[in-house]
Design a protein around this motif. Structure first.
Motif, PDB file in Angstrom:
ATOM      1  N   TRP A 240       0.827  -1.212   0.000  1.00 24.67           N
ATOM      2  CA  TRP A 240       0.000   0.000   0.000  1.00 24.67           C
ATOM      3  C   TRP A 240       0.860   1.261   0.000  1.00 24.67           C
ATOM      4  CZ3 TRP A 240      -4.667  -0.071  -1.627  1.00 24.67           C
ATOM      5  CH2 TRP A 240      -5.412  -1.256  -1.517  1.00 24.67           C
ATOM      6  N   LEU A 241       2.036   1.193   0.598  1.00 24.09           N
ATOM      7  CA  LEU A 241       2.952   2.324   0.467  1.00 24.09           C
ATOM      8  C   LEU A 241       3.329   2.528  -0.994  1.00 24.09           C
ATOM      9  CD1 LEU A 241       4.783   4.522   1.586  1.00 24.09           C
ATOM     10  CD2 LEU A 241       6.502   2.760   2.067  1.00 24.09           C
ATOM     11  N   GLY A 242       3.612   1.430  -1.702  1.00 19.68           N
ATOM     12  CA  GLY A 242       3.875   1.526  -3.130  1.00 19.68           C
ATOM     13  C   GLY A 242       2.676   2.055  -3.899  1.00 19.68           C
ATOM     14  N   PHE A 243       1.476   1.593  -3.527  1.00 21.82           N
ATOM     15  CA  PHE A 243       0.245   2.051  -4.187  1.00 21.82           C
ATOM     16  C   PHE A 243       0.090   3.564  -4.047  1.00 21.82           C
ATOM     17  CE2 PHE A 243      -4.142   3.410  -3.754  1.00 21.82           C
ATOM     18  CZ  PHE A 243      -4.773   2.857  -4.856  1.00 21.82           C
ATOM     19  N   TRP A 244       0.241   4.077  -2.823  1.00 19.51           N
ATOM     20  CA  TRP A 244       0.014   5.510  -2.621  1.00 19.51           C
ATOM     21  C   TRP A 244       1.130   6.344  -3.246  1.00 19.51           C
ATOM     22  CZ3 TRP A 244      -4.584   6.981  -1.950  1.00 19.51           C
ATOM     23  CH2 TRP A 244      -5.482   6.240  -1.198  1.00 19.51           C
ATOM     24  N   ALA A 245       2.353   5.827  -3.264  1.00 22.02           N
ATOM     25  CA  ALA A 245       3.420   6.535  -3.977  1.00 22.02           C
ATOM     26  C   ALA A 245       3.105   6.630  -5.463  1.00 22.02           C
ATOM     27  CB  ALA A 245       4.753   5.823  -3.758  1.00 22.02           C
ATOM     28  N   HIS A 246       2.580   5.538  -6.024  1.00 19.76           N
ATOM     29  CA  HIS A 246       2.194   5.531  -7.437  1.00 19.76           C
ATOM     30  C   HIS A 246       0.953   6.383  -7.677  1.00 19.76           C
ATOM     31  CE1 HIS A 246       1.128   3.923 -11.406  1.00 19.76           C
ATOM     32  NE2 HIS A 246       2.371   3.472 -11.476  1.00 19.76           N
ATOM     33  N   SER A 290      15.165  11.995 -16.232  1.00 19.33           N
ATOM     34  CA  SER A 290      15.093  11.917 -14.773  1.00 19.33           C
ATOM     35  C   SER A 290      14.901  10.496 -14.270  1.00 19.33           C
ATOM     36  CB  SER A 290      13.953  12.798 -14.253  1.00 19.33           C
ATOM     37  OG  SER A 290      12.695  12.384 -14.777  1.00 19.33           O
ATOM     38  N   GLY A 291      14.337   9.612 -15.078  1.00 20.14           N
ATOM     39  CA  GLY A 291      14.071   8.250 -14.631  1.00 20.14           C
ATOM     40  C   GLY A 291      15.302   7.500 -14.151  1.00 20.14           C
ATOM     41  N   PRO A 292      16.355   7.392 -14.966  1.00 18.18           N
ATOM     42  CA  PRO A 292      17.553   6.687 -14.496  1.00 18.18           C
ATOM     43  C   PRO A 292      18.176   7.320 -13.256  1.00 18.18           C
ATOM     44  CG  PRO A 292      17.583   6.900 -16.883  1.00 18.18           C
ATOM     45  CD  PRO A 292      16.436   7.725 -16.403  1.00 18.18           C
ATOM     46  N   LEU A 293      18.105   8.651 -13.133  1.00 20.05           N
ATOM     47  CA  LEU A 293      18.635   9.302 -11.938  1.00 20.05           C
ATOM     48  C   LEU A 293      17.875   8.860 -10.694  1.00 20.05           C
ATOM     49  CD1 LEU A 293      19.161  12.924 -13.329  1.00 20.05           C
ATOM     50  CD2 LEU A 293      20.865  11.112 -13.076  1.00 20.05           C
ATOM     51  N   LEU A 294      16.556   8.782 -10.811  1.00 16.18           N
ATOM     52  CA  LEU A 294      15.760   8.308  -9.678  1.00 16.18           C
ATOM     53  C   LEU A 294      16.015   6.833  -9.408  1.00 16.18           C
ATOM     54  CD1 LEU A 294      12.374  10.139 -10.366  1.00 16.18           C
ATOM     55  CD2 LEU A 294      14.019  10.626  -8.552  1.00 16.18           C
ATOM     56  N   GLY A 295      16.278   6.070 -10.460  1.00 12.00           N
ATOM     57  CA  GLY A 295      16.604   4.657 -10.270  1.00 12.00           C
ATOM     58  C   GLY A 295      17.892   4.474  -9.483  1.00 12.00           C
ATOM     59  N   GLU A 296      18.901   5.282  -9.804  1.00 10.21           N
ATOM     60  CA  GLU A 296      20.149   5.228  -9.053  1.00 10.21           C
ATOM     61  C   GLU A 296      19.940   5.637  -7.600  1.00 10.21           C
ATOM     62  OE1 GLU A 296      23.698   4.489  -9.639  1.00 10.21           O
ATOM     63  OE2 GLU A 296      22.458   3.174 -10.879  1.00 10.21           O
ATOM     64  N   ALA A 298      17.170   5.280  -5.859  1.00  6.66           N
ATOM     65  CA  ALA A 298      16.488   4.188  -5.168  1.00  6.66           C
ATOM     66  C   ALA A 298      17.429   3.038  -4.860  1.00  6.66           C
ATOM     67  CB  ALA A 298      15.310   3.701  -6.019  1.00  6.66           C
ATOM     68  N   ALA A 299      18.392   2.775  -5.761  1.00  3.11           N
ATOM     69  CA  ALA A 299      19.319   1.671  -5.546  1.00  3.11           C
ATOM     70  C   ALA A 299      20.375   1.998  -4.493  1.00  3.11           C
ATOM     71  CB  ALA A 299      19.997   1.305  -6.873  1.00  3.11           C
ATOM     72  N   ARG A 300      20.873   3.244  -4.501  1.00  7.37           N
ATOM     73  CA  ARG A 300      21.974   3.614  -3.604  1.00  7.37           C
ATOM     74  C   ARG A 300      21.494   4.172  -2.274  1.00  7.37           C
ATOM     75  NH1 ARG A 300      26.984   6.083  -7.072  1.00  7.37           N
ATOM     76  NH2 ARG A 300      26.891   4.615  -8.828  1.00  7.37           N
ATOM     77  N   ARG A 301      20.323   4.787  -2.256  1.00  5.27           N
ATOM     78  CA  ARG A 301      19.800   5.385  -1.036  1.00  5.27           C
ATOM     79  C   ARG A 301      18.365   4.906  -0.806  1.00  5.27           C
ATOM     80  NH1 ARG A 301      24.440   6.450  -0.992  1.00  5.27           N
ATOM     81  NH2 ARG A 301      25.465   8.464  -0.646  1.00  5.27           N
ATOM     82  N   PRO A 302      18.185   3.627  -0.537  1.00  4.11           N
ATOM     83  CA  PRO A 302      16.818   3.112  -0.374  1.00  4.11           C
ATOM     84  C   PRO A 302      16.061   3.774   0.779  1.00  4.11           C
ATOM     85  CG  PRO A 302      18.452   1.493   0.333  1.00  4.11           C
ATOM     86  CD  PRO A 302      19.203   2.571  -0.372  1.00  4.11           C
ATOM     87  N   GLY A 303      16.780   4.300   1.770  1.00  2.00           N
ATOM     88  CA  GLY A 303      16.120   4.960   2.882  1.00  2.00           C
ATOM     89  C   GLY A 303      15.531   6.310   2.529  1.00  2.00           C
ATOM     90  N   ARG A 304      15.808   6.806   1.324  1.00  2.00           N
ATOM     91  CA  ARG A 304      15.280   8.101   0.896  1.00  2.00           C
ATOM     92  C   ARG A 304      14.196   7.972  -0.164  1.00  2.00           C
ATOM     93  NH1 ARG A 304      20.876  11.710   0.414  1.00  2.00           N
ATOM     94  NH2 ARG A 304      21.576  11.380   2.579  1.00  2.00           N
ATOM     95  N   THR A 306      10.876   7.126  -0.022  1.00  2.00           N
ATOM     96  CA  THR A 306       9.604   7.768   0.282  1.00  2.00           C
ATOM     97  C   THR A 306       9.759   9.284   0.356  1.00  2.00           C
ATOM     98  OG1 THR A 306       9.005   5.811   1.568  1.00  2.00           O
ATOM     99  CG2 THR A 306       7.646   7.752   1.858  1.00  2.00           C
ATOM    100  N   ARG A 307      10.886   9.736   0.920  1.00  2.00           N
ATOM    101  CA  ARG A 307      11.126  11.177   0.982  1.00  2.00           C
ATOM    102  C   ARG A 307      11.188  11.776  -0.422  1.00  2.00           C
ATOM    103  NH1 ARG A 307      16.475  12.829   4.033  1.00  2.00           N
ATOM    104  NH2 ARG A 307      15.465  11.409   5.525  1.00  2.00           N
ATOM    105  N   ALA A 308      11.818  11.064  -1.356  1.00  2.00           N
ATOM    106  CA  ALA A 308      11.891  11.553  -2.733  1.00  2.00           C
ATOM    107  C   ALA A 308      10.500  11.677  -3.347  1.00  2.00           C
ATOM    108  CB  ALA A 308      12.757  10.616  -3.576  1.00  2.00           C
TER     109      ALA A 308
END
Length: 439
Positions: A240-246, A290-296, A298-304, A306-308
């Motif tokens: 549901w966190l993924g759902f609301w982010a989407h 912007s997509g690949p930048l956000l992918g990086e 998510a991969a390198r800073r998974p703790g950020r 939801t904040r992103a």
């Protein structure tokens, strides 16, 4: 997750063909958005009924996501991607020859059904063919490359539509979709093990000791529905966190690209059709970059992650206020910046898939992905329909001006607030359920 290591060239081939099918799906999905004025003239409809065409397509798309996710876990991506392309091709053929509203709606429903099978199936291939560390980046690259379909709709499709007419334009989309189905059937395999067994249709139909394709499909269809797995996915707060982010991040860019952007830029902002097409292309290019930048990230800073999502949602809201609040049309430079900021919401929505993937087992990933993928489309379709109804109320003669668009677009504040609350609440619940997972 596959246990074998496939040759990089084979993995890239499978992924590349699947992504090409997704490009065609996005082209089919967004084709009506650049033909809004022609649709109004061809079918003699107002703004609210025009919105119904797009909403019907998205209702089918969103409504099929969970069933498609369940089928994806049972039948695999290849069958669903190819079948979805066939459905889109048939839908565009119906639309190409339609002259009445019911035929047009039927065509868009088929397009929505085929589109519903595509993206979730393509990203399901990635964990099967690539190492886990590359999954967030490749998911973003998939979404980014897929948006080339919007460029194809904003430029070549518009040229064909204006130069050759309605039938050839939508007929060419049908041919592309059917060609994509053939390529997927020939070259895509669900996993390296599947490719290693050389499960071609010819071998499965004729080799001794192997079941036929029909027997395989009957066996799979006869399996009881995994209601326990579906209930487990629905009860998982991380899904549901993924759902609301989407839900929160992409819907305003979908409103612009899929239906109202072209008309808003021309009628509300006084731009030429060429400038309107260029602004839609800016949205696509900004999403691709912007997509690949956000992918990086998510991969390198998974703790950020939801904040992103929350930061990007706030930035998108500020961009809308900057365009809608001041009196009079905005300059082309302001509209370009607006388009860039709004575009980032599209790839930001893919962070939702990564959040859900962190909280479910691989066997349930298809179902979880389907549920997450409904979020943005639920927000988009309700916004599109509400805007269409508001425009008809504010401009019943059809002579829409900037004030009409300004008040109609203001309705998007409602799903934005709902999405922010949903992300905050579900993040707290996910942290309580999975204290060791970075969100």
């Amino acid at each position: 997750m596959s246990t074998s290591v496939p040759p990089p060239s084979r993995a890239l081939l499978v992924w590349g063909v699947a992504v090409a099918a997704y490009v065609v799906a996005v082209l089919n999905r967004s084709s009506l958005g650049v033909a809004g004025l022609e649709t109004t003239e061809r079918f003699d409809v107002g703004a609210s009924l025009l919105a119904t065409f797009a909403v019907a397509q998205l209702v089918v798309y969103a409504g099929l996501q969970i069933p498609v996710g369940v089928l994806l876990d049972r039948l695999g991506p290849r069958l669903l991607i190819a079948g979805g392309a066939v459905l889109m091709g048939v839908g565009q053929l119906v639309l190409a020859v339609a002259t009445e509203v019911p035929g047009a709606l039927a065509g868009r429903v088929l397009v929505g059904a085929g589109d519903a099978m595509t993206f979730v199936s393509v990203i399901r291939l990635i964990p099967a063919w690539f190492p886990v560390r590359r999954v967030p980046l490749l998911t973003q690259v998939t979404g980014a490359v897929g948006q080339l379909g919007q460029i194809l709709s904003a430029v070549p499709l518009v040229l064909v539509l204006h130069g050759r007419g309605w039938g050839p334009a939508f007929g060419s989309l049908a041919v592309l979709a059917l060609a994509a189905a053939l390529l997927v059937a020939a070259l895509v395999r669900d996993s390296p093990e599947d490719a290693g067994r050389r499960r071609t249709w010819r071998r499965r139909l004729g080799a001794p000791g192997e079941r036929t394709a029909a027997e395989v499909l009957r066996t799979r269809a006869a399996r009881p529905a995994d209601g326990g797995a579906l209930r487990a996915v629905v009860r998982e707060p991380g899904v549901w966190l993924g759902f609301w982010a989407h839900f929160l991040t992409p819907f305003s860019s979908q409103v612009v690209v899929l239906l109202w952007g072209f008309s808003f830029f021309v009628e509300g902002q006084g731009r030429t059709t060429g400038e309107a097409s260029a602004l839609l292309s800016v949205i696509v290019v900004a999403g691709i970059v912007s997509g690949p930048l956000l992918g990086e990230l998510a991969a390198r800073r998974p703790g950020r992650r939801t904040r992103a999502v929350l930061v990007i949602a706030v930035a998108v809201a500020v961009a809308w206020v900057a365009v809608l609040a001041p009196p009079g049309p905005r300059g082309l430079g302001v509209l370009v910046v607006f388009s860039v900021v709004v575009a980032v919401g599209g790839p930001a929505s893919l962070i939702g898939f990564d959040l859900a993937r962190s909280c479910v087992t691989p066997a349930r990933l298809g179902t979880a992905t389907g549920l997450v993928n409904t979020g943005g489309f639920v927000a988009a379709l309700t916004s599109m329909l509400a805007i269409g109804v508001a425009l008809d109320v504010l401009a019943p003669s059809g002579d829409r001006d900037l004030d009409a668009y300004r008040w109609a677009f203001a309705l998007m504040a409602v799903p934005w607030v709902v999405g922010v609350v949903g992300v905050l609440v579900s993040r707290a619940r996910t942290r309580a359920a999975h204290p060791g997972i970075a969100l």
